[in-house]
Design an enzyme around this catalytic site. Sequence first.
Site, PDB file in Angstrom:
ATOM      1  N   HIS A 283      40.421  35.677  39.683  1.00  0.00           N
ATOM      2  CA  HIS A 283      40.097  37.025  40.164  1.00  0.00           C
ATOM      3  C   HIS A 283      38.843  37.555  39.477  1.00  0.00           C
ATOM      4  CE1 HIS A 283      41.667  39.645  36.824  1.00  0.00           C
ATOM      5  NE2 HIS A 283      42.532  38.652  36.630  1.00  0.00           N
ATOM      6  N   ASP A 295      39.623  38.962  30.888  1.00  0.00           N
ATOM      7  CA  ASP A 295      40.508  39.117  32.039  1.00  0.00           C
ATOM      8  C   ASP A 295      39.784  39.838  33.178  1.00  0.00           C
ATOM      9  OD1 ASP A 295      42.683  39.273  33.718  1.00  0.00           O
ATOM     10  OD2 ASP A 295      43.635  40.920  32.620  1.00  0.00           O
ATOM     11  N   GLU A 327      43.148  41.781  42.297  1.00  0.00           N
ATOM     12  CA  GLU A 327      44.262  41.078  41.677  1.00  0.00           C
ATOM     13  C   GLU A 327      45.026  42.001  40.756  1.00  0.00           C
ATOM     14  OE1 GLU A 327      46.218  38.726  38.374  1.00  0.00           O
ATOM     15  OE2 GLU A 327      44.705  40.296  38.302  1.00  0.00           O
ATOM     16  N   GLU A 328      44.305  42.858  40.066  1.00  0.00           N
ATOM     17  CA  GLU A 328      44.935  43.731  39.073  1.00  0.00           C
ATOM     18  C   GLU A 328      45.857  44.771  39.706  1.00  0.00           C
ATOM     19  OE1 GLU A 328      45.027  43.077  36.118  1.00  0.00           O
ATOM     20  OE2 GLU A 328      43.178  42.167  35.396  1.00  0.00           O
ATOM     21  N   ASP A 356      42.793  32.099  35.101  1.00  0.00           N
ATOM     22  CA  ASP A 356      42.893  33.525  34.799  1.00  0.00           C
ATOM     23  C   ASP A 356      43.087  33.666  33.291  1.00  0.00           C
ATOM     24  OD1 ASP A 356      43.364  36.229  34.703  1.00  0.00           O
ATOM     25  OD2 ASP A 356      45.016  36.225  36.134  1.00  0.00           O
ATOM     26  N   HIS A 456      43.547  44.432  29.017  1.00  0.00           N
ATOM     27  CA  HIS A 456      43.530  45.630  29.866  1.00  0.00           C
ATOM     28  C   HIS A 456      43.005  46.864  29.136  1.00  0.00           C
ATOM     29  CE1 HIS A 456      46.485  44.205  33.252  1.00  0.00           C
ATOM     30  NE2 HIS A 456      45.411  43.430  33.120  1.00  0.00           N
TER      31      HIS A 456
END
Length: 519
Positions: A283, A295, A327-328, A356, A456
């Site tokens: 992603h 990420d 994707e998130e 990923d 994140h």
Amino acid sequence: MRARAYKGLLAAVTAASAMTLPIISAGPAGAEPEPDARTFSQSVKTSSVKRHLERLQRIADAGGGTRASGTPGHEASVAYVAGRLRAAGYSVTLQEFEFPFFRNVTDAALDRVEPAAKKYVLDTDFKTMTYSGSGNVTAPVQGVDLVLPPSPTPSSTSGCEASDFAGFTPGNIALVQRGTCNFQVKAELAEAAGAAGVIIFNEGQAGAGSNDRRVLLSGTIGAPTTHIPVVGATFAVGDELAATGSKVTLVADTESDLHRKTRNVLAESRWGDPGKVVMLGGHLDSVIDGPGINDNGSGSAGVLETALRAGALPTRNKLRFAFWGAEELGLLGSKHYVANLSAEEKAKIKLYLNFDMIASPNFIYGIYDGDDSDRTGAPAGPPGSDKIEKLFESYFRAIGQPHIGTDFTGRSDYGPFIASGIPAGGLFTGAEGIKTAAQAATFGGEAGAPYDRCYHQACDTVENISDRALAVNTGAIATAAFVYAYSDDLPGGGTPGSSRPGTGGGGLGNDHDHAGVER
């Protein structure tokens, strides 16, 4: 990597996958002879992958610190990747789809005004729920059917029925406890009762990991159906605000759009049998809170550089590279792609490799457990997934690096492919999970700490990358791409079957040809 390691690698992967690896053979008329696996893998340089990451960082910096789908940062990432692929000779498709967008325009705030002033800390004590409404309100806090102290096991039904709000004073801020029903139900019922805002706090039971119901409650209310601020909070914050006489200021400044558009980037090589597609992807989007360089800039950059180096290879099979959007927000890009493939198109995809987070700073070398030999979590992948796992295991053995299995949890873009019966595999170096002492002894790093402390978060920058893990895993990507590009015995030799339960790839809709794409 050393020549001796590559000689061992070629022998190992050939034996493990029962493949015939040509060293030199003629491609289509006028094409250059193909390189061997060692030459190709050495051409995919970690320094070039790092330059892609640096470019993605600059894109995020120019886009307000994020590359999330639906933002200028993601659009610029799409333009960069697509531009590089077109220049390398690929046929590039930008597949557009709608998704429900949400962001905090400015930081939320939660401050106790009475009985004594106290400022709660964003992302530590409280956090805006996804699809929260906006507002700036100062009002008394009113508990709704709370269970305090909490029961030994989860039992709260706080805010799950309209009757819970009997006697609620309109204009107050509803204090609701986690439990039984989803957050959307709690928020909608609170607003219907006249609440000016909602604080949903964790239920309070001790536990390990995801079973700890005392930590910060982070979640979504599902859709922008409420028009008031809605935040999640720790049990400690909720317990404190349940005291008689509590009054707070609650501020949220949000943006929601159910019909925001974003795009997948799909690139296909000029060479190879179109009936035998070898697909690699990761992603391209980040979360809204950060630039997403590990990420998943790391996986995207590794796949991109492999694609750029493979563009001129006269391969036996068709190479297709994917850079997924959204994707998130629940694998939305890969789900859209798979849902819009006909049965015939699905049957042509012989395998999907997913990358990923391949450079976590406190890394493990995780290989997706295609044969379920670890007997953990999800069942084995579709037939052929075991062969993919064995190929990656052979690579790590050949270069003298340890590895462990990692479960198909459904948290990344292999999910929709597995659910459609397409063999899948890939690599993963860890996210928010905690490295064990045994893993630290095997891989180095710090036991008791997350694999990625910046998962994140805004600190997921180019400084949040393990160069060692990036180099090792980029070599694995390049090797797998080369092996499968020339193999006459692909993992998905047959026709993919129907969806498998329990793989996290549901919600795939009807099959039809590519719709809504820009070429």
